[in-house]
Design an enzyme around this catalytic site. Structure first.
Site, PDB file in Angstrom:
ATOM      1  N   THR A 126      51.333  29.496  34.255  1.00 18.69           N
ATOM      2  CA  THR A 126      50.288  29.907  35.208  1.00 18.69           C
ATOM      3  C   THR A 126      50.172  28.936  36.376  1.00 18.69           C
ATOM      4  OG1 THR A 126      49.057  30.943  33.417  1.00 18.69           O
ATOM      5  CG2 THR A 126      47.835  30.429  35.427  1.00 18.69           C
ATOM      6  N   SER A 132      48.641  36.864  36.065  1.00 22.71           N
ATOM      7  CA  SER A 132      49.293  38.079  35.575  1.00 22.71           C
ATOM      8  C   SER A 132      50.537  38.412  36.398  1.00 22.71           C
ATOM      9  CB  SER A 132      48.309  39.254  35.627  1.00 22.71           C
ATOM     10  OG  SER A 132      47.189  39.015  34.799  1.00 22.71           O
ATOM     11  N   TRP A 156      45.513  25.638  34.283  1.00 24.67           N
ATOM     12  CA  TRP A 156      45.041  26.178  33.013  1.00 24.67           C
ATOM     13  C   TRP A 156      46.052  25.927  31.902  1.00 24.67           C
ATOM     14  CZ3 TRP A 156      40.151  26.577  32.971  1.00 24.67           C
ATOM     15  CH2 TRP A 156      39.447  26.967  34.115  1.00 24.67           C
ATOM     16  N   ILE A 157      46.558  24.696  31.881  1.00 23.18           N
ATOM     17  CA  ILE A 157      47.565  24.313  30.897  1.00 23.18           C
ATOM     18  C   ILE A 157      46.888  23.588  29.740  1.00 23.18           C
ATOM     19  CG2 ILE A 157      49.741  23.098  30.531  1.00 23.18           C
ATOM     20  CD1 ILE A 157      49.765  25.475  32.580  1.00 23.18           C
ATOM     21  N   ARG A 268      16.534  34.806   7.096  1.00 25.16           N
ATOM     22  CA  ARG A 268      15.484  35.222   8.021  1.00 25.16           C
ATOM     23  C   ARG A 268      14.786  36.489   7.534  1.00 25.16           C
ATOM     24  NH1 ARG A 268      11.940  33.696  12.077  1.00 25.16           N
ATOM     25  NH2 ARG A 268      11.808  35.288  13.721  1.00 25.16           N
ATOM     26  N   GLU A 363      46.743  34.782  28.149  1.00 23.97           N
ATOM     27  CA  GLU A 363      47.879  35.409  27.449  1.00 23.97           C
ATOM     28  C   GLU A 363      47.898  36.925  27.657  1.00 23.97           C
ATOM     29  OE1 GLU A 363      49.949  33.827  24.742  1.00 23.97           O
ATOM     30  OE2 GLU A 363      49.074  31.838  24.795  1.00 23.97           O
ATOM     31  N   GLY A 364      47.583  37.318  28.879  1.00 28.64           N
ATOM     32  CA  GLY A 364      47.505  38.731  29.234  1.00 28.64           C
ATOM     33  C   GLY A 364      46.079  39.225  29.129  1.00 28.64           C
TER      34      GLY A 364
END
Length: 397
Positions: A126, A132, A156-157, A268, A363-364
């Site tokens: 990326t 994409s 974004w590694i 609860r 990853e898509g």
């Protein structure tokens, strides 16, 4: 059809679950709050032979099947997405790609120490303007004699600051778009390689994510993975492995949401009874349970195809798409079940919700997978056998 796990797979599930409960869950809230990635977890995973769980023994791995990798990823994400991501990137995207496409020298030099957890691998595809649309990448690799000169930026590694080896994709022929991309094994120690972490993420805060900068990086020609121009095929086959681990991890997140919600439903009380007695709460619990089973079955089908040495792009895409959407829905419902407490870090479900969003994107994106599945169903898309496939399991020694 045999849906039973083997004794070995059950033992691995128990091993990883115990590890998560002892060494991740007691500390993850603090790590997440501080944005701290704990590298000691990777060292411990290496000691347990889980960093190369599905890599053949002759290349330093544990030699287990691909669905055992799925089990490891599921149980790790039950603790936190950050540590499943680490295995997804190191094992799924990097090591399995070298196993599939590398020559013997590359496997001996890079795969063996990675499978043993002595070195950490990352994946650089990326870019700031190429997600994409892979062909839009601008990172270049120019051949000069016996080496390539790489220039560009990846973003974004995952594991950017801790990885020793990166698979870097770059244009060797910018005019050929997809056919002009090649793949390289780049060592952190190569001059010109620098990294920088990305802070302020919505989720997966306990994970290390960032940017890789390449400035006149000299990469030996022997470090090119595959042939020139094969980079796009290599990247897409790598994503088959990476998406498989992401889908498996999503099962773990659904399971974590289900466990936390069931526990809270029994604790609860409202209107004089446990909240689990209310039908609309039961509806949310039921959706988690059925989506967990569906997601696991989709993942294990893809893993079975991997074990057979068959193409699994369609099946892996379907598993990733469905399981990640289901995990996000489960996390959203878990917060709803917890009410106001779900909005607080007093309970883990707010972290699950934050973590669940990223896998719907990376990853898509789910939109990409939706288009892929539509094209498969309509007959517009089909997959041919690659000239290099992942080795089937059991592995030949």
């Amino acid at each position: 059809m045999n849906f039973a796990l083997s004794e070995e797979q059950e033992a691995v599930r128990k091993l990883v679950r115990t590890f998560v409960d002892r060494e991740i869950n007691p500390y993850i809230q603090e790590w997440d709050a501080n944005g701290h990635f704990e590298p000691a977890i990777l060292k411990r995973l290496a000691e347990l032979e889980l960093m190369g769980v599905c890599i053949p023994e002759k290349y330093g791995g544990a030699g287990m099947d691909y669905n055992t990798l799925a089990i490891v990823c599921e149980e790790l994400e039950r603790g936190d997405t950050a540590f499943r991501t680490a295995v997804s990137v190191h094992t799924g995207l990097n090591s399995m790609t070298i196993l599939q496409w590398g020559n013997e020298w590359q496997k001996e030099t890079y795969l063996i120490p990675q499978a043993r957890g002595q070195k950490i691998g990352a994946f650089g595809l990326t870019e700031p303007n190429a997600g994409s649309d892979v062909a839009a990448m601008v990172t270049t690799a120019r051949r000069i004699g016996d080496h390539y000169l790489l220039n560009g930026q990846k973003t974004w590694i995952s594991l950017c600051d801790v990885a020793d080896h990166f698979l870097i994709f770059a244009k060797t022929d910018p005019d050929k778009r997809h056919d002009g991309i090649s793949c390289f094994i780049v060592e952190r120690t190569f001059p010109g390689v620098t990294t920088r972490a990305i802070k302020g993420k919505l989720g997966i805060r306990a994970g290390n994510t960032g940017e890789v900068f390449l400035e006149d990086v000299r990469v030996p020609a022997e470090n090119r993975l595959g042939e020139e121009g094969e980079g796009f095929k290599i990247a897409m086959s790598a994503l088959d492995s990476g998406r498989f681990t992401v889908a498996a991890g999503a099962c773990g997140l659904i399971n974590a949401c289900l466990e936390a919600s069931v526990k809270y439903c029994h604790e609860r009380k409202t209107f004089g009874k446990e909240i689990g007695r209310h039908q609309l709460v039961q509806q949310m619990i039921a959706k988690m349970a059925v989506n967990l089973d569906i997601s696991r079955l989709l993942v294990y089908r893809a893993g079975w195809l991997k074990n057979q040495g068959k193409r699994n792009t369609r099946e892996t895409s379907m598993a990733k798409w469905f399981a990640c959407d289901a995990a996000f829905e489960a996390a959203n419902d878990a917060v709803q079940i917890h009410g106001a407490y779900g909005y607080s870090h007093e309970y883990p479900v707010e972290r699950y919700l934050r973590n669940a969003k990223a896998p719907v994107i990376y990853e898509g994106t789910r939109e990409i997978h939706t288009i892929m599945q539509g094209e498969y169903a309509l007959g517009y898309r089909s997959d041919k056998r690659l000239n290099r496939m992942l080795p089937p399991w059991p592995f030949e020694e």
